[in-house]
Design an enzyme around this catalytic site. Structure first.
Site, PDB file in Angstrom:
ATOM      1  N   ARG A  16     -17.899  27.505 -15.673  1.00  7.46           N
ATOM      2  CA  ARG A  16     -17.306  26.768 -14.557  1.00  7.46           C
ATOM      3  C   ARG A  16     -16.235  27.574 -13.813  1.00  7.46           C
ATOM      4  O   ARG A  16     -15.847  27.237 -12.711  1.00  7.46           O
ATOM      5  CB  ARG A  16     -16.715  25.443 -15.069  1.00  7.46           C
ATOM      6  N   LYS A  23     -13.128  33.977 -19.946  1.00  2.00           N
ATOM      7  CA  LYS A  23     -12.270  32.842 -19.568  1.00  2.00           C
ATOM      8  C   LYS A  23     -10.867  32.937 -20.160  1.00  2.00           C
ATOM      9  O   LYS A  23      -9.881  32.751 -19.443  1.00  2.00           O
ATOM     10  CB  LYS A  23     -12.935  31.520 -19.977  1.00  2.00           C
ATOM     11  N   ASN A 170     -10.029  14.174 -26.586  1.00  2.22           N
ATOM     12  CA  ASN A 170      -9.854  15.226 -27.587  1.00  2.22           C
ATOM     13  C   ASN A 170      -9.313  16.475 -26.904  1.00  2.22           C
ATOM     14  O   ASN A 170      -9.929  17.003 -25.986  1.00  2.22           O
ATOM     15  CB  ASN A 170     -11.226  15.512 -28.225  1.00  2.22           C
ATOM     16  N   ALA A 423      20.234  66.902  13.913  1.00  2.00           N
ATOM     17  CA  ALA A 423      19.092  66.007  14.156  1.00  2.00           C
ATOM     18  C   ALA A 423      17.865  66.797  14.587  1.00  2.00           C
ATOM     19  O   ALA A 423      17.979  67.815  15.274  1.00  2.00           O
ATOM     20  CB  ALA A 423      19.457  64.989  15.223  1.00  2.00           C
TER      21      ALA A 423
HETATM   22  C1  UD1 Z   1     -14.411  20.755 -25.929  1.00  5.95           C
HETATM   23  C2  UD1 Z   1     -14.631  19.605 -26.891  1.00  5.95           C
HETATM   24  C3  UD1 Z   1     -14.192  18.317 -26.211  1.00  5.95           C
HETATM   25  C4  UD1 Z   1     -12.754  18.428 -25.761  1.00  5.95           C
HETATM   26  C5  UD1 Z   1     -12.535  19.664 -24.906  1.00  5.95           C
HETATM   27  C6  UD1 Z   1     -11.066  19.876 -24.669  1.00  5.95           C
HETATM   28  C7  UD1 Z   1     -16.546  20.150 -28.308  1.00  5.95           C
HETATM   29  C8  UD1 Z   1     -17.967  19.886 -28.606  1.00  5.95           C
HETATM   30  N1  UD1 Z   1     -16.015  19.507 -27.273  1.00  5.95           N
HETATM   31  O1  UD1 Z   1     -15.260  20.553 -24.809  1.00  5.95           O
HETATM   32  O2  UD1 Z   1     -14.346  17.219 -27.092  1.00  5.95           O
HETATM   33  O3  UD1 Z   1     -12.362  17.268 -25.071  1.00  5.95           O
HETATM   34  O4  UD1 Z   1     -13.035  20.843 -25.540  1.00  5.95           O
HETATM   35  O5  UD1 Z   1     -10.815  20.900 -23.741  1.00  5.95           O
HETATM   36  O6  UD1 Z   1     -15.925  20.918 -29.013  1.00  5.95           O
HETATM   37  N2  UD1 Z   1     -16.612  28.086 -27.600  1.00  5.95           N
HETATM   38  C9  UD1 Z   1     -17.061  29.049 -28.458  1.00  5.95           C
HETATM   39  N3  UD1 Z   1     -18.374  29.082 -28.809  1.00  5.95           N
HETATM   40  C10 UD1 Z   1     -19.253  28.180 -28.354  1.00  5.95           C
HETATM   41  C11 UD1 Z   1     -18.797  27.181 -27.474  1.00  5.95           C
HETATM   42  C12 UD1 Z   1     -17.463  27.154 -27.116  1.00  5.95           C
HETATM   43  O7  UD1 Z   1     -16.293  29.905 -28.913  1.00  5.95           O
HETATM   44  O8  UD1 Z   1     -20.429  28.261 -28.732  1.00  5.95           O
HETATM   45  C13 UD1 Z   1     -15.187  28.073 -27.218  1.00  5.95           C
HETATM   46  C14 UD1 Z   1     -14.929  28.274 -25.748  1.00  5.95           C
HETATM   47  O9  UD1 Z   1     -14.764  29.655 -25.461  1.00  5.95           O
HETATM   48  C15 UD1 Z   1     -13.655  27.474 -25.522  1.00  5.95           C
HETATM   49  C16 UD1 Z   1     -13.719  26.393 -26.565  1.00  5.95           C
HETATM   50  O10 UD1 Z   1     -14.656  26.806 -27.534  1.00  5.95           O
HETATM   51  O11 UD1 Z   1     -12.479  28.245 -25.712  1.00  5.95           O
HETATM   52  C17 UD1 Z   1     -14.148  25.058 -25.991  1.00  5.95           C
HETATM   53  O12 UD1 Z   1     -15.411  25.216 -25.370  1.00  5.95           O
HETATM   54  P1  UD1 Z   1     -15.738  24.483 -24.002  1.00  5.95           P
HETATM   55  O13 UD1 Z   1     -17.112  24.804 -23.614  1.00  5.95           O
HETATM   56  O14 UD1 Z   1     -14.661  24.711 -23.015  1.00  5.95           O
HETATM   57  O15 UD1 Z   1     -15.705  22.960 -24.525  1.00  5.95           O
HETATM   58  P2  UD1 Z   1     -15.551  21.678 -23.663  1.00  5.95           P
HETATM   59  O16 UD1 Z   1     -16.839  21.321 -23.051  1.00  5.95           O
HETATM   60  O17 UD1 Z   1     -14.386  21.815 -22.769  1.00  5.95           O
HETATM   61 CA    CA Z   2     -12.798  23.451 -22.415  1.00  4.51          CA
END
Ligand code: UD1
Ligand code: CA
Length: 456
Positions: A16, A23, A170, A423
């Site tokens: 996003r 990120k 969360n 100058a």
């Molecule tokens: C996640 C939470 C959500 C919460 C939100 C808060 C889950 C399933 N959902 O959603 O409940 O409200 O954060 O901001 O956890 N990442 C990895 N590996 C992966 C996927 C993600 O390392 O396979 C890391 C991302 O880099 C990031 C973090 O985990 O730093 C959260 O991932 P992101 O995709 O932003 O989760 P959200 O959809 O925001």
């Molecule tokens: Ca997030």
């Protein structure tokens, strides 16, 4: 403190953000956001944090170096899968509690983590999730709280219309008892809207094994805004900026408009210094007391003395002594050491030069690779000619020398103490002390050079 292992998830692509930067390396108020997360985490654990990397992992590694331990998640199959990759490292750490953090929440503070940790211990929970109540919870996972107990977390994309109305979200901060976490991770499945292994599903699993889950709701919701988009980045930037500016104001610095004054965390500013809007103060910068920074000053890695006035100027990797004035529109480039009571006026560029106390370089002048004594006067339009197209050469000017307007000092060249240069001179040879130098053609007059027929 040693009982805690921190795990930071930073493998996600951050789609996003639409960026070619990882990120968690996106900058919030000059610093990659992961720096702030690490700072907050250091408030609850003095063990090296584990960072889970995947997408653009090399960039994160080359930025953080050995400040953290790394675990690779080669495919981003969800937050639960991410933490599972750290299973061995977590086991090796022999810790009681694991704090798992999303890497994209730069506004979180050590204070909040400490309070949540205390709550987790006091309640003797197997897992504590940090949350907040958001008026616009769209996109976040919702906390399902029944009779004061956290029973699960449902992701926005999996939520029913009723669940979408829940405002408790969360934050992406979880305190787990290690054994409960490891047992739950191995049981995760990906039966959900995104076909991902959700870390959030561990809540229900832990409860089904008679573990106790709880939610710690924070007071300051700003702290837990995730940074997934440029708009959220701008919001985090603003909150961080105001936080830092507020701290400086509390220390006695006047900031006329904190909303548009941009100061990197760690910049030191003395009391009674006044900062007008548009200032950009970065790096290892220290500014003394009673200074005035008029609008639009950009200062990076500089040490500025007391009672210094700077107007709309850019200063990089340099030092400026007490009671000196700079600008408007001066450019102080790296390696410059400007003394006390110096005047560096409008449209003056100084590069890698030492300027002695009391010297005046009032306007439209370039001083590069020079060593200038005290109380030297530069006339308007002086140029140190320091470059022959291949090499740079030094200009030395003694104390009390007077450089007339529009002088070229073709380096390497020396001007002795008290010397006076007329100058318009182009100086190519040594000017001895106490001497007068003139190096220009005499004026020639040709009488009646314009013929009557040429007159208009
Ligand atoms: C996640 C939470 C959500 C919460 C939100 C808060 C889950 C399933 N959902 O959603 O409940 O409200 O954060 O901001 O956890 N990442 C990895 N590996 C992966 C996927 C993600 O390392 O396979 C890391 C991302 O880099 C990031 C973090 O985990 O730093 C959260 O991932 P992101 O995709 O932003 O989760 P959200 O959809 O925001
Ligand atoms: Ca997030």
């Amino acid at each position: 403190m040693n009982k805690m292992q921190v795990v930071i998830m930073a493998a996600g692509e951050g789609k996003r953000m639409k960026s070619s930067t990882a990120k968690v390396l996106s900058k919030v108020n000059f610093k990659p956001m992961i720096d702030y997360v690490l700072q907050a985490a250091a408030g609850v654990s003095d063990k090296k944090p584990i960072v889970i990397i995947g997408h653009k992992g090399e960039d994160i590694q080359s930025y953080l170096q050995d400040r953290v331990l790394y675990v690779q998640q080669s495919k981003q199959l969800g937050t639960g899968h991410a933490v599972l990759q750290a299973e061995q490292e977590i086991t090796k750490a022999e810790c009681e509690t694991v704090l798992v953090l999303n890497g994209d929440m730069p506004l979180i503070t050590a204070d909040t983590l400490q309070k949540a940790y205390a709550f987790h211990k006091e309640k003797q929970n197997s897992v504590t999730v940090v949350g907040a109540s958001f008026e616009q919870p769209d996109g976040y996972g919702r906390l399902i709280i029944e009779n004061g107990t956290l029973t699960g977390i449902v992701e926005h994309k999996d939520a029913t219309e009723d669940q979408k109305k829940i405002q408790e979200i969360n934050a992406g901060i979880y305190f787990f008892e290690t054994a409960s976490l490891l047992a739950a991770l191995s049981k995760l499945t990906n039966n959900n809207a995104q076909n991902e292994y959700y870390l959030t599903d561990t809540i229900e699993i832990i409860r089904s094994e008679n573990g106790k889950a709880g939610a710690y709701i924070v007071e300051d919701k700003k702290e837990i805004s995730g940074c997934n988009t440029r708009a959220e980045l701008a919001y985090a930037d603003k909150v961080m900026r105001l936080r830092i500016n507020r701290m400086l104001m509390d220390q006695g610095v006047t900031i006329i408009n904190p909303e548009n004054t941009y100061i990197e965390q760690g910049v030191q500013i003395g009391k009674d210094t006044i900062i007008y809007p548009g200032a950009v103060l970065e790096g290892n910068t220290k500014i003394g007391e009673n200074c005035i920074l008029y609008p639009n000053c950009a200062i990076n890695n500089c040490k500025i003395g007391h009672n210094v006035n700077i107007k709309s100027s850019t200063l990089i990797d340099s030092t400026v002594g007490n009671n000196t004035t700079v600008g408007p529109y001066a450019y102080i480039r790296p390696g410059s050491v400007i003394g006390a009571h110096v005047k560096v006026g409008d449209f003056v560029e100084v590069k890698k030069s030492k300027i002695g106390d009391g010297t005046k370089i009032s306007h439209l002048t370039y001083v590069g690779d020079s060593i200038v004594g005290q109380n030297v006067n530069f006339g308007c339009g002086t140029v140190t000619v320091n470059y022959d197209g291949k090499n740079k050469f030094t200009t030395e000017i003694g104390d009390n020398a007077f450089i007339g307007c529009n002088t070229n000092l073709v380096a390497p060249v020396k001007v002795g103490e008290n010397a006076f240069i007329a100058a318009g001179s182009t100086i190519t040879d040594w000017v001895p002390q106490d001497s007068f130098a003139i190096a220009r053609q005499r004026q020639t007059i040709k009488e009646n050079w314009i013929k009557p027929k040429d007159k208009k």
